[in-house]
Design an enzyme around this catalytic site. Structure first.
Site, PDB file in Angstrom:
ATOM      1  N   SER A 138       0.760  -1.255  -0.089  1.00 30.43           N
ATOM      2  CA  SER A 138       0.073  -0.189   0.171  1.00 30.43           C
ATOM      3  C   SER A 138       1.066   1.046  -0.023  1.00 30.43           C
ATOM      4  O   SER A 138       1.954   1.241   0.543  1.00 30.43           O
ATOM      5  CB  SER A 138      -1.011   0.078   1.192  1.00 30.43           C
ATOM      6  OG  SER A 138      -1.451   1.205   1.339  1.00 30.43           O
ATOM      7  N   TYR A 151      -1.066  -0.288  10.278  1.00 26.17           N
ATOM      8  CA  TYR A 151      -1.300  -0.505   8.816  1.00 26.17           C
ATOM      9  C   TYR A 151      -0.174  -0.333   8.064  1.00 26.17           C
ATOM     10  O   TYR A 151       0.178  -0.855   7.434  1.00 26.17           O
ATOM     11  CB  TYR A 151      -2.910  -0.266   8.376  1.00 26.17           C
ATOM     12  CG  TYR A 151      -2.942  -0.308   7.115  1.00 26.17           C
ATOM     13  CD1 TYR A 151      -3.353  -1.635   6.696  1.00 26.17           C
ATOM     14  CD2 TYR A 151      -2.784   0.385   6.172  1.00 26.17           C
ATOM     15  CE1 TYR A 151      -3.754  -1.895   5.394  1.00 26.17           C
ATOM     16  CE2 TYR A 151      -3.089   0.172   4.903  1.00 26.17           C
ATOM     17  CZ  TYR A 151      -3.426  -1.054   4.501  1.00 26.17           C
ATOM     18  OH  TYR A 151      -3.854  -1.249   3.210  1.00 26.17           O
TER      19      TYR A 151
END
Length: 256
Positions: A138, A151
């Site tokens: 990501s 995350y």
């Protein structure tokens, strides 16, 4: 004989779209996810549409027994020539509002499972001199400013792991790709207002772009990056620091 692609997190979103695209390229599939009903529905549709062979491995990759079953399949099934490490999750809220249990579970799924599955298949790929590992990371892993502390840290791990594996395994014929999506319209965003969804990338568009990078054998695929030279500059700045990391003395500004 058609090669097989194993996709984790395949029941919906990015994983299901990867399954669709590889099936339409003529690859057989092994689909891994927790939701067996969704996997069955996807497998039925893709088999009917494409005629490929699809196996289902239902499991939760945060559970050691389930993870070990997928590891075993990757080690033993020589038909599998591509691993798509897609399974992952996020946590809502701030770091101080997240429980240690939730943090641990996120790390287990987003980092431990990714590394263990790559570790299970890499020796076989290297011995064969062929194979591909696709790790879905990501852009958040490059941007602590986004505030998604755990995350983002897990995705930074995935990107670093991918880059390191590319250096180690590339000379042995194994292709490793890290895909760094930005916000992508999947069911993880259910309940979010339509205006915000409109600003997200369509999941099909994301996977199609990632596969362009796959076909080009890119090590890092950043579909939203408008100027590829920015990544080159980023890498050049990082590499320029590496010689200093071997120094045995602190820099002058830390002395005296």
């Amino acid at each position: 004989m058609a090669s097989t692609v194993l996709v984790t997190g395949a029941s919906s979103g990015i994983g299901a779209t990867y399954a669709d695209r590889f099936a339409r390229r003529g690859h057989n599939l092994v689909l891994v996810a927790r939701n067996a009903a969704r996997l069955e529905a996807l497998a039925s549709r893709l088999t009917q549409d494409t005629g490929v062979t699809i196996d289902i491995l239902q499991g939760d990759l945060t559970r050691p027994d389930d993870l070990e079953a997928v590891e075993a399949r990757l080690r033993e099934d020589t038909r599998i020539e591509v691993l798509v490490n897609n399974a992952g999750a996020a946590l809502s809220g701030s770091f101080i509002g997240q429980t240690p249990r939730d943090v641990g579970r996120l790390i287990a799924l987003n980092t431990t499972a990714v590394a263990c599955l790559a570790s299970a298949v890499a020796p076989r790929f290297a011995a064969a001199g062929a194979g591909a590992i696709v790790n879905v990371s990501s852009v958040v892993g490059l941007a602590p400013e986004f505030g998604m502390s755990v995350y983002g840290a897990t995705k930074a791990f995935v990107t670093f792991l991918s880059q390191s594996l590319a250096l180690e395994l590339g000379p042995r014929g194994v292709y490793v790709q890290a895909v760094l999506p930005s916000a992508t319209r999947t069911d993880i965003w259910d309940g979010v207002d339509a205006a915000r969804l409109a600003s997200m990338m369509d999941v099909g568009t994301l996977v199609d772009a990632a596969l362009v990078g796959f076909d080009r054998r890119e090590a890092i695929t950043l579909p939203v990056l408008t100027d590829a030279a920015r990544w080159d500059d980023y890498e050049a700045a990082r590499k320029a620091m590496v010689p200093d990391f071997a120094c045995s003395q602190p820099a002058a500004r830390y002395q005296g």
